[in-house]
Structure formats: structure tokens, C-alpha cells
Scaffold this active site. Structure first.
Site: not given
Ligand code: ZN
Length: 270
Positions: A2-3, A90, A109, A152
Site C-alpha cells: 500500500p502506498e 489473518h 505478513r 544536493r
């Protein structure tokens, strides 16, 4: 995995179920995910009323009228199931509302996490302290990028993945935003022009908004009993498309750095 858009759509999907609702029961079905569940979680949340839901970076926040905030992270495989017909092995945290709705946090997981803290202390929570601005918030501007990236030499891609520069952007959306902006991922961050930085702010908005909109449309399917919040199919222009044609006539390439793949088009990204 998931983002940010998945977390955002998850929070939006949870809101109509939880907002203003008293929690009739909150039950943990094992002791831990990535780390132990807070021992007082069930006791503090049961009987509390949810007053607000929000997102910070890739964390979802659920505030209650007891002055607590429950903070969840979906890790690699976490998802909330809305009104599941049955509780599965789960489903590690199960919430029932006074209206009889049921939510299950499913995480095979167990890289996810659930924390509980006083709402007044959330801003000072260590994972939040060093975070940069939200990519969809008012602080993410070309001027901000110019200030933090000036001089940078690290690549623009590495810097956009740095949570201190901008909070919650992951590999997929950084690849997509750099492609949309026509900026080479490996370009030293300090060498990206102000104009290109402004364009990057726009393309980050575009790729995230499009993904959230795609997730939002799939939320309409949640009448089904085992509806899951958090995942939806997406169409990417470069991510996962090595060797395929780019819209510019070029061909999508890939390189690996620090175990992460960068997908990009050598023709239109400079
Ligand atoms: Zn191209």
C-alpha cells in the site's frame, strides 16, 4: 504494497463506517503485528466514540472522544475489510460499531502496526517529527523543494523518496511523477531547475490524485460482504513497463539502485 493513495482511500472508506460512531467492541486476536499491539488498546477504544479520521504520510489516524488516537500502518500486506461475513485467520484486529458494522484489519505478513497515544502528543510522535510536508498539502511547493534540494548531489529520485523532503511518497509514484515532468530520475537534485521543480509539484499532485480517484471509484463496490479497502488496479505510464513503448516514441528502461527499480524513459526524461 500500500502506498499513500491506498492509505488515503482506506481512510476515506473507513470514515462513513466510523465517523461519529461509538465502538461496541475492539478485539485484538493475537499479540502483535510488526510490534506488539498496545496493551491498553481494547480497553481504551471499546466504548469510545470516533471523532475524526485522517492520514499522515502512510499512516491512518482514528481519533476518539477519550483524547486518544489510534494510528495504523498497513505495512506490506495490510488491508481493512468492511463488514466481512466471517472473521478470517489473518484478521488480527476486529472492531464493531454500535450500529453493528464490523471492520477487520487483515495483515497476512504482519509488517503493519497499530499504536495508540494521546491525541495531544501525536505531532510529537517520533515517526512523525522529522516528516516533511504532505505531498497534497499546502507546504509542498517549488520553493520548499528549491530550499531543501539546493546544492544536493543525491539524485532527484532519492531525494523525493526521502521522507524529510516530502512525506509518504513511494517508489511507484516518484517514478511516475518524474516521467510526467520529463525529469531524469538520476539527475542530481540540486541541478533541477526551478521551473522543473514547479512542474514536479504539479505531476506529484496529478499522479496521486489520479490514483486516489481510481481507488475512490472502486470503493463503490463495497456493498459486497467481503469488501476490502486498500487495493485497486492502476495504470502506470512507466512503472513496471520496462521495454514497452513510451507515448513520446521512446522505450521504457529500468535500472536498479539500492534494491529498488527505477522505470524511466531515456528519450523524454532529461
Ligand atoms: Zn518518453
Amino acid at each position: 504494497m500500500p502506498e499513500l493513495p491506498e492509505v488515503e482511500t482506506t481512510v476515506r472508506g473507513l470514515t462513513p463506517v466510523l465517523q461519529g460512531q461509538r465502538l461496541a467492541s475492539v478485539v485484538t486476536r493475537r499479540g502483535d503485528l510488526r510490534r506488539p499491539f498496545p496493551p491498553e488498546l481494547a480497553q481504551r477504544m471499546t466504548g469510545a466514540t470516533v471523532t475524526a479520521l485522517s492520514r499522515r504520510a502512510k499512516y491512518g489516524l482514528i481519533e476518539t472522544d477519550r483524547g486518544d488516537t489510534m494510528i495504523f500502518h498497513l505495512g506490506m500486506s495490510g488491508r481493512w475489510r468492511v463488514d466481512p461475513a466471517e472473521v478470517l485467520p489473518h484478521d488480527h484486529l476486529v472492531i464493531e460499531t454500535g450500529e453493528g458494522r464490523r471492520l477487520a484489519l487483515n495483515d497476512p505478513r504482519r509488517f503493519g502496526s497499530v499504536d495508540l497515544m494521546p491525541t495531544a502528543e501525536v505531532a510529537g510522535w517520533p515517526p512523525f517529527v522529522a516528516l516533511g510536508p504532505e505531498p497534497l498539502g499546502p507546504g509542498f511547493t517549488a520553493a520548499h523543494l528549491e530550499r531543501v534540494l539546493g546544492g544536493r548531489t543525491a539524485s532527484i529520485k532519492q531525494m523525493l523518496l526521502d521522507q524529510r523532503v516530502v512525506a509518504g511518497l513511494g517508489n511507484i509514484y516518484v517514478c511516475e511523477a518524474l516521467h510526467e515532468a520529463g525529469v531524469r530520475a538520476s539527475r542530481p537534485a540540486g541541478q533541477v531547475s526551478r521551473v522543473k521543480l514547479a512542474r514536479l509539484v504539479e505531476t506529484v499532485h496529478e499522479v496521486l490524485d489520479a490514483a486516489i480517484a481510481a481507488g475512490g471509484s472502486s470503493l463503490r463496490d463495497y456493498a459486497r460482504p467481503d469488501g476490502e479497502l486498500g487495493y485497486f488496479s492502476k495504470q502506470f505510464k512507466v512503472y513496471g513497463r520496462e521495454g514497452e513503448p513510451c507515448a513520446c516514441g521512446g522505450k521504457v528502461a529500468r535500472y536498479v539502485e539500492g534494491g529498488r527499480s527505477t522505470f524511466w524513459c531515456p528519450k523524454c526524461q532529461r
